[in-house]
Enzyme design. Structure first.
Site, PDB file in Angstrom:
ATOM      1  N   GLN A 191      41.260  46.990  67.960  1.00  0.00           N
ATOM      2  CA  GLN A 191      41.012  48.508  68.728  1.00  0.00           C
ATOM      3  C   GLN A 191      41.664  49.415  67.771  1.00  0.00           C
ATOM      4  O   GLN A 191      41.084  50.480  67.782  1.00  0.00           O
ATOM      5  CB  GLN A 191      41.608  48.236  70.277  1.00  0.00           C
ATOM      6  CG  GLN A 191      43.177  48.084  70.317  1.00  0.00           C
ATOM      7  CD  GLN A 191      43.470  46.581  70.096  1.00  0.00           C
ATOM      8  OE1 GLN A 191      42.556  45.591  69.813  1.00  0.00           O
ATOM      9  NE2 GLN A 191      44.730  46.299  70.879  1.00  0.00           N
ATOM     10  N   GLN A 259      57.144  32.701  47.122  1.00  0.00           N
ATOM     11  CA  GLN A 259      55.657  32.784  47.968  1.00  0.00           C
ATOM     12  C   GLN A 259      55.404  31.745  48.898  1.00  0.00           C
ATOM     13  O   GLN A 259      54.909  32.013  49.940  1.00  0.00           O
ATOM     14  CB  GLN A 259      54.723  32.472  46.680  1.00  0.00           C
ATOM     15  CG  GLN A 259      54.655  33.556  45.740  1.00  0.00           C
ATOM     16  CD  GLN A 259      54.579  34.998  46.459  1.00  0.00           C
ATOM     17  OE1 GLN A 259      53.525  35.020  46.993  1.00  0.00           O
ATOM     18  NE2 GLN A 259      55.582  35.787  46.135  1.00  0.00           N
ATOM     19  N   HIS A 262      56.365  32.861  52.483  1.00  0.00           N
ATOM     20  CA  HIS A 262      55.374  33.908  53.162  1.00  0.00           C
ATOM     21  C   HIS A 262      54.625  33.137  54.255  1.00  0.00           C
ATOM     22  O   HIS A 262      54.366  33.717  55.355  1.00  0.00           O
ATOM     23  CB  HIS A 262      54.558  34.432  52.146  1.00  0.00           C
ATOM     24  CG  HIS A 262      54.992  35.675  51.771  1.00  0.00           C
ATOM     25  ND1 HIS A 262      55.260  36.649  52.515  1.00  0.00           N
ATOM     26  CD2 HIS A 262      55.242  36.112  50.445  1.00  0.00           C
ATOM     27  CE1 HIS A 262      55.526  37.890  51.592  1.00  0.00           C
ATOM     28  NE2 HIS A 262      55.613  37.321  50.310  1.00  0.00           N
ATOM     29  N   GLU A 327      47.213  35.464  41.756  1.00  0.00           N
ATOM     30  CA  GLU A 327      47.545  36.816  42.144  1.00  0.00           C
ATOM     31  C   GLU A 327      48.643  37.190  41.439  1.00  0.00           C
ATOM     32  O   GLU A 327      48.601  38.421  41.130  1.00  0.00           O
ATOM     33  CB  GLU A 327      47.840  36.659  43.726  1.00  0.00           C
ATOM     34  CG  GLU A 327      48.314  37.843  44.526  1.00  0.00           C
ATOM     35  CD  GLU A 327      48.922  37.738  45.786  1.00  0.00           C
ATOM     36  OE1 GLU A 327      49.033  36.576  46.275  1.00  0.00           O
ATOM     37  OE2 GLU A 327      49.144  38.571  46.587  1.00  0.00           O
ATOM     38  N   HIS A 328      49.757  36.337  41.549  1.00  0.00           N
ATOM     39  CA  HIS A 328      50.974  36.707  40.645  1.00  0.00           C
ATOM     40  C   HIS A 328      51.028  35.535  39.511  1.00  0.00           C
ATOM     41  O   HIS A 328      50.995  34.327  39.950  1.00  0.00           O
ATOM     42  CB  HIS A 328      52.081  36.492  41.498  1.00  0.00           C
ATOM     43  CG  HIS A 328      52.300  37.293  42.864  1.00  0.00           C
ATOM     44  ND1 HIS A 328      52.101  36.732  44.178  1.00  0.00           N
ATOM     45  CD2 HIS A 328      52.538  38.845  43.031  1.00  0.00           C
ATOM     46  CE1 HIS A 328      51.997  37.782  44.871  1.00  0.00           C
ATOM     47  NE2 HIS A 328      52.417  38.830  44.435  1.00  0.00           N
ATOM     48  N   ASP A 361      57.448  42.674  44.409  1.00  0.00           N
ATOM     49  CA  ASP A 361      57.264  42.920  45.846  1.00  0.00           C
ATOM     50  C   ASP A 361      57.870  44.108  46.348  1.00  0.00           C
ATOM     51  O   ASP A 361      57.395  44.569  47.212  1.00  0.00           O
ATOM     52  CB  ASP A 361      57.757  41.570  46.819  1.00  0.00           C
ATOM     53  CG  ASP A 361      56.760  40.450  46.633  1.00  0.00           C
ATOM     54  OD1 ASP A 361      55.781  40.617  46.272  1.00  0.00           O
ATOM     55  OD2 ASP A 361      57.407  39.060  46.876  1.00  0.00           O
ATOM     56  N   HIS A 420       9.088  62.872  40.326  1.00  0.00           N
ATOM     57  CA  HIS A 420      10.096  62.814  39.359  1.00  0.00           C
ATOM     58  C   HIS A 420       9.743  63.480  37.908  1.00  0.00           C
ATOM     59  O   HIS A 420      10.429  64.451  37.505  1.00  0.00           O
ATOM     60  CB  HIS A 420      10.520  61.576  38.913  1.00  0.00           C
ATOM     61  CG  HIS A 420      11.435  60.722  40.164  1.00  0.00           C
ATOM     62  ND1 HIS A 420      10.840  60.474  41.329  1.00  0.00           N
ATOM     63  CD2 HIS A 420      12.779  60.306  40.223  1.00  0.00           C
ATOM     64  CE1 HIS A 420      11.907  59.908  42.020  1.00  0.00           C
ATOM     65  NE2 HIS A 420      13.050  59.696  41.358  1.00  0.00           N
TER      66      HIS A 420
END
Lengths: 435, 435
Positions: A191, A259, A262, A327-328, A361, A420
């Site tokens: 929402q 990591q 997480h 990613e890292h 981070d 054109h």
């Protein structure tokens, strides 16, 4: 126990390919529910938002209380301990400095044909930032999303954050204030995304929505894409550490666990040329998993998706890293700069033993919103570019049109696009008719 | 007859909002068919490609003939008339020069805390470019997609182009050769997108897919997004011309028609402060529509989606243009540069009466792949950036970690991410223990 691979084993290629193909995420199919929620918010505006927030967040709101007032934010940020406020301010200052350096330049030049060419960068007018509620409500993520937007010059930056049962995170509000966020709304879920994309009487629409969220938020972002811009849909976090034997195994184990803690779907991989060091890191991880407060999450991630890969040398490590496109990426070798040119695909690189990924981070300066699931092969972390767009500019002089116009006429004819061609022909005729 | 709006009318805001909200595209829902095609190509590889190509393109292929051989390309490009080849080469040279100027710089610096920060840009390893078959098989589009990829440094660039009944467009092959395309495959539709994304024994997978296509191609690109990168899904073309009364109405009419002739869903809008000029342009369009070869398409576009908007002054024109966020914007005023700073959202700007938009389609240098459907509010045209990604770099010295590490510890604690904090704490302890 994590996966053990050895680049000299006969079955290595097969095992490594299986590691690359590992599916770490089960996305529940919530698309039908999300479609209904978006339609409801588009149709009934604030009334739908209020009803959905009562249902999902157990919060009674009115159009007047959808948005945090300045006085409410004042009261919340006053609760933040001074040490945390100072740390957040330092992080914001460093993130701002790094992202200011990213700002691209406009350009304008005249080429040999006499054509005046260039481009201009302009900021998005309005951006929306989704901030999750509850445990994943990270003030650091707010800074990482909001500061690039403000550095880019976004005039209006709106944050939505669910406050289940009325609970707001004072640090998130302080981060919003430090970052210069203009509006904060107490809504979440699909929402909130619908409101940001289509607007309600209380929440004006934005041009782009960024920020992490659960499966409902991700599905809603996919649905509103096109009406507004969105950032990448982030998957679970990943780290790859390339380390030689001359490292503290405890530190590397902590980096891997930072990591893993997480998310049980996170992935931590060590690549090393030292079997002894590999064993020492694995032992250190086992010890950590007896003490860490989030050992259940970190342990599941390490057991299900962790890996230790033994390689012959660091060139091989770089080649495997490129196939992983992490990613890292931490490079903890005697000369990490020497390996850098061999790295082609990675979201963020941390060089040397004094650069734990956690610095990135929070406080390093570069963004922590980074491409996951091997998408560093084709995409970049969040930056000021995500809040800017480039408009190209061209201006012909009569001379320039004389020089290059005829080729445009030929190409237009070859593509059977008559108007054109005529738009050039008409101008060239008038030039040739001129005295 | 196009829509007529006057900014001084009482109902202007309502009429303008309706113009902005006009739905010009009906996307057929082909998602289920596309899902089956992708699954088929993933499961059966070349065999599926060959079978689908026989069904949709009436072409019998083998794994050996899926790809154009060099000799086949030689034979086709030899058919291109010298004048067209020269025009294509000039276009390529100009596009290459413009996009070379776009190449971003790497950066590396040491900040006050002693932290070494920066970023590196690297190219995608492999990209795929979809080229439509039949009428919409435009050599100019091939150049506009392929050249930025090659300028960015993409090593492997594969083109897929359907050749219904075996018919190949020699100009498209020549454009591919001039642009440095590495591989050209005779496949199209969702099956081509599936092959590029997932690979087959004959077509190795790529990291990103760009290029226009029909509803099947667009749906397939949406589906493979995440596995590979994709460019924006382009909608029908648009032009907005801001012109004062001191212009040649015939030229402006041709510029409006050069978009309208693309597609019955295209949109051409004129904003002017001169009622006399507005009428003259409308009359010129009516005359053109009696002669243009594509008058049926251009006429439908002009009748259904064209608009002429009368404004008080050019500042008002700029404000309305920003709300439209046009793909192409021509500014034909006495001093177009003066209006430029007021333009916030546009894909490409063409300044002055000597710069018909068609110059930008072919030969100007800037890219003609541009954001449509008001998405210039939040996105940019195709550029070298689409074929590059940025990896951030951080390297801490012990001194830098001492300076900023404690703030990371505080923030990690505030987010209850213990291993994050400990990865910093362990290193700081060793520093403090050192003599």
């Amino acid at each position: 126990m994590p996966l053990h691979l050895n680049s000299q084993s006969a079955d290595f290629e097969q095992a490594f390919t299986a590691l690359l193909g590992m599916k770490r995420e089960d996305s529940p199919d919530v698309d039908a529910i999300v479609a209904d929620i978006i339609a409801d918010v588009r149709g009934r505006g604030d009334a739908a938002l209020i009803e959905l927030t009562a249902r999902f967040d157990k919060m009674d709101l009115t159009p007047e209380t959808l948005r945090f007032s300045d006085a409410e934010i004042d009261a919340l940020v006053a609760q933040v301990p001074a040490e945390e406020a100072a740390a957040l301010q330092l992080a914001a200052d460093r993130i701002r400095a790094y992202h200011t350096a990213q700002m691209p330049q406009d350009a304008r030049w005249t080429d040999e044909a006499g054509a005046d060419l260039g481009w201009r960068w302009t900021a998005l007018s309005a951006a929306g930032l989704y901030v999750p509620g509850g445990l994943a409500s990270y003030p650091s993520s707010l800074l990482m999303n909001a500061i690039p937007a403000k550095v880019a010059g976004v005039k209006r930056l709106a944050v939505t954050v669910p406050t289940p049962g009325g609970a707001a995170n004072p640090l998130v509000l302080l981060a919003a204030r430090i970052a210069g966020v203009d509006e904060v709304y107490r809504v979440g879920g699909a929402q909130a995304i619908a409101a940001l994309a289509y607007g309600t009487p209380t929440i004006p629409p934005v041009d782009k929505i960024t920020g992490p969220g659960n499966a409902f938020v991700a599905a809603a972002k996919r649905r509103v894409f096109g009406k507004v811009g969105i950032d990448m849909i982030a998957g679970p976090s990943e780290i790859l550490v390339i380390a030689d034997g001359d490292n503290n195994p405890e530190w590397i184990a902590l980096d891997l666990m930072s990591q893993a803690e997480h998310d049980a779907s996170a992935q931590s991989i060590l690549i090393t040329d030292s079997p002894t060091f590999a064993q020492a890191v694995e032992d250190a991880v086992e010890r950590l998993l007896t003490t860490l407060t989030r050992a259940d999450i970190a342990g599941a991630s390490w057991r299900d998706f962790g890996a230790i890969i033994l390689v012959r040398d660091m060139a091989e490590a770089a080649a495997l890293s490129n196939r992983i496109a992490p990613e890292h990426l931490e490079i903890c070798t005697a000369d990490p700069e020497a390996l850098l040119p061999q790295i082609e695909h990675a979201g963020a690189i941390f060089l040397g033993q004094w650069t734990p990924e956690a610095i990135g981070d929070y406080i390093g300066g570069p963004n922590h919103v980074l491409p996951t699931a091997r998408s560093a092969r084709f995409s970049s972390g969040l930056s000021v570019m995500d809040f800017l767009k480039r408009t190209t500019i061209a201006r012909m002089t009569p001379e320039a049109l004389r020089a290059i116009g005829p080729a445009a006429e030929v190409l237009a004819a070859s593509e059977s696009l008559e108007a054109h061609g005529l738009s050039v022909t008409a101008r060239l005729k008038s030039l040739n008719a001129a005295p």
